[in-house]
Design an enzyme around this catalytic site. Structure first.
Site, PDB file in Angstrom:
ATOM      1  N   ASP A   1     -30.427 -45.964  -1.027  1.00 16.94           N
ATOM      2  CA  ASP A   1     -30.011 -46.267   0.341  1.00 16.94           C
ATOM      3  C   ASP A   1     -29.730 -44.939   1.028  1.00 16.94           C
ATOM      4  O   ASP A   1     -29.644 -43.890   0.374  1.00 16.94           O
ATOM      5  CB  ASP A   1     -28.755 -47.157   0.322  1.00 16.94           C
ATOM      6  CG  ASP A   1     -28.271 -47.533   1.715  1.00 16.94           C
ATOM      7  OD1 ASP A   1     -29.109 -47.786   2.588  1.00 16.94           O
ATOM      8  OD2 ASP A   1     -27.052 -47.562   1.935  1.00 16.94           O
ATOM      9  N   SER A   2     -29.530 -44.992   2.330  1.00 17.92           N
ATOM     10  CA  SER A   2     -29.184 -43.783   3.065  1.00 17.92           C
ATOM     11  C   SER A   2     -27.784 -43.293   2.730  1.00 17.92           C
ATOM     12  O   SER A   2     -27.452 -42.142   3.001  1.00 17.92           O
ATOM     13  CB  SER A   2     -29.284 -44.042   4.574  1.00 17.92           C
ATOM     14  OG  SER A   2     -28.422 -45.101   4.948  1.00 17.92           O
TER      15      SER A   2
ATOM     16  N   CYS B   1     -31.845 -50.721   1.468  1.00 13.09           N
ATOM     17  CA  CYS B   1     -31.590 -50.236   2.824  1.00 13.09           C
ATOM     18  C   CYS B   1     -32.532 -50.989   3.747  1.00 13.09           C
ATOM     19  O   CYS B   1     -33.747 -50.996   3.521  1.00 13.09           O
ATOM     20  CB  CYS B   1     -31.852 -48.737   2.887  1.00 13.09           C
ATOM     21  SG  CYS B   1     -31.851 -48.024   4.552  1.00 13.09           S
TER      22      CYS B   1
ATOM     23  N   GLU C   1     -17.192 -47.973   6.881  1.00 13.19           N
ATOM     24  CA  GLU C   1     -16.998 -46.786   6.052  1.00 13.19           C
ATOM     25  C   GLU C   1     -15.607 -46.174   6.239  1.00 13.19           C
ATOM     26  O   GLU C   1     -15.102 -45.509   5.327  1.00 13.19           O
ATOM     27  CB  GLU C   1     -18.102 -45.766   6.328  1.00 13.19           C
ATOM     28  CG  GLU C   1     -19.462 -46.257   5.877  1.00 13.19           C
ATOM     29  CD  GLU C   1     -20.505 -45.153   5.750  1.00 13.19           C
ATOM     30  OE1 GLU C   1     -20.165 -43.984   5.998  1.00 13.19           O
ATOM     31  OE2 GLU C   1     -21.655 -45.484   5.403  1.00 13.19           O
TER      32      GLU C   1
ATOM     33  N   CYS D   1     -27.975 -55.539   7.444  1.00 13.62           N
ATOM     34  CA  CYS D   1     -27.551 -54.191   7.061  1.00 13.62           C
ATOM     35  C   CYS D   1     -26.677 -54.346   5.834  1.00 13.62           C
ATOM     36  O   CYS D   1     -25.843 -55.269   5.769  1.00 13.62           O
ATOM     37  CB  CYS D   1     -26.783 -53.522   8.200  1.00 13.62           C
ATOM     38  SG  CYS D   1     -26.066 -51.910   7.749  1.00 13.62           S
TER      39      CYS D   1
ATOM     40  N   HIS E   1     -24.176 -52.809   4.857  1.00 15.08           N
ATOM     41  CA  HIS E   1     -22.728 -52.653   5.071  1.00 15.08           C
ATOM     42  C   HIS E   1     -22.070 -53.982   5.440  1.00 15.08           C
ATOM     43  O   HIS E   1     -20.878 -54.176   5.190  1.00 15.08           O
ATOM     44  CB  HIS E   1     -22.454 -51.667   6.213  1.00 15.08           C
ATOM     45  CG  HIS E   1     -22.630 -50.225   5.845  1.00 15.08           C
ATOM     46  ND1 HIS E   1     -23.856 -49.677   5.571  1.00 15.08           N
ATOM     47  CD2 HIS E   1     -21.725 -49.219   5.726  1.00 15.08           C
ATOM     48  CE1 HIS E   1     -23.699 -48.381   5.307  1.00 15.08           C
ATOM     49  NE2 HIS E   1     -22.426 -48.084   5.388  1.00 15.08           N
TER      50      HIS E   1
END
Length: 276
Positions: A18-19, A81, A160, A192, A194
């Site tokens: 993932d990024s 991702c 985050e 996403c 997240h």
């Protein structure tokens, strides 16, 4: 799907990338659904975020990371991702002789199975929404479905920072979701990696009539089915977890612990640009 190398071993780990830390929600689901499988995770923390970058740049980054993972002897690559899945998956599949699974197709299939009104919402990064990847994946299966996208760029930094319980989180989610809900959707894809950490808050705003599709859960199910189909499921032995990043391993460990729900030991930094 790429052909499988004859030299591949069942005991090799699954590679994920993932990024940054978001793909750890996919890893968490893999650990829950396939606890016997070893894993290697790479977070491209030096070049995060991917959501605002071009297709060519993300494809180049993805090729570099995939090459690194192959050096770690993985039997499958999971592109954990949404943006990289949207932009780089065809190139990765054509270039490498291991199975490559993204998060778009599993989420699209689950959304199609869930919707009754044929009205589906997708929330994600700017890159994912602008790519129309979920729209394309769903329309390949059923043209009649109406799909409504909403980019939510502030949710990633919110997660985050760990601000999941703060009042600002609810206000931001409302700001993004309320326009989407005016389209009378009955299904919403969390596009996403997240977003599963805000699933309860998103469900609160969306209401009980909207089914939430967690691409992390669906991707893990797809991985399990594909391993079984290819006869690549592990047969036993010890489980190993390895973590690599392109920058700031200490920060990755700290934030990643929140995503994974456990300590991430021994995160190592690598210079990823040398792997292409």
């Amino acid at each position: 799907m790429s052909p499988v190398s004859l030299n591949m071993s069942r005991e090799w780990p699954i590679g994920l990338f993932d990024s940054g830390v978001g793909g750890l929600t996919v890893l968490r689901e893999l650990m829950r659904q396939l606890p016997g499988e070893s894993t290697v995770y790479f977070g491209d923390t030096a070049r995060v975020p991917y959501g605002s970058k071009s297709r060519d740049v993300i494809t180049r980054f993805s090729l570099e990371i995939a090459q690194f993972l192959l050096q770690e002897k993985v039997k499958m690559i999971v592109v954990a991702c949404n943006t990289a899945s949207a932009f780089a998956l065809p190139t990765l599949r054509s270039r490498f002789d291991v199975p490559v699974i993204g998060v778009i197709e599993p989420g699209a299939q689950a959304a199609l199975a869930a919707t009754k009104s044929l009205r589906v919402g997708v929330i994600g990064t700017e890159g994912t929404i602008e790519s129309q990847a979920y729209t394309d994946a769903i329309h390949q299966r059923k043209k009649e479905v109406s799909i409504f996208g909403q980019a939510c760029p502030l949710i990633v930094p919110l997660v985050e920072e760990g601000w999941l319980e703060k009042p600002v989180a609810l206000e931001i989610v409302k700001e993004y979701l309320n326009p989407l809900l005016t389209h009378n959707i009955d299904t919403m894809v969390l596009g996403c990696t997240h977003y599963p950490l805000l699933k309860n808050l998103i469900a609160q705003v969306a209401g009980p009539k909207v089914k939430l599709i967690d691409s992390a859960e669906e991707t893990a199910r797809t991985v399990g089915r594909e391993l079984q189909r290819l006869n690549l499921g592990v047969q036993g032995g010890s489980v190993v977890r390895r973590y690599f990043v392109s920058d700031a391993p200490d920060k990755f460990e700290k934030v990643g612990e929140r995503f994974l729900g456990q300590v991430l030991p021994g995160v190592r930094r690598v210079d990823i640009s040398q792997w292409l």
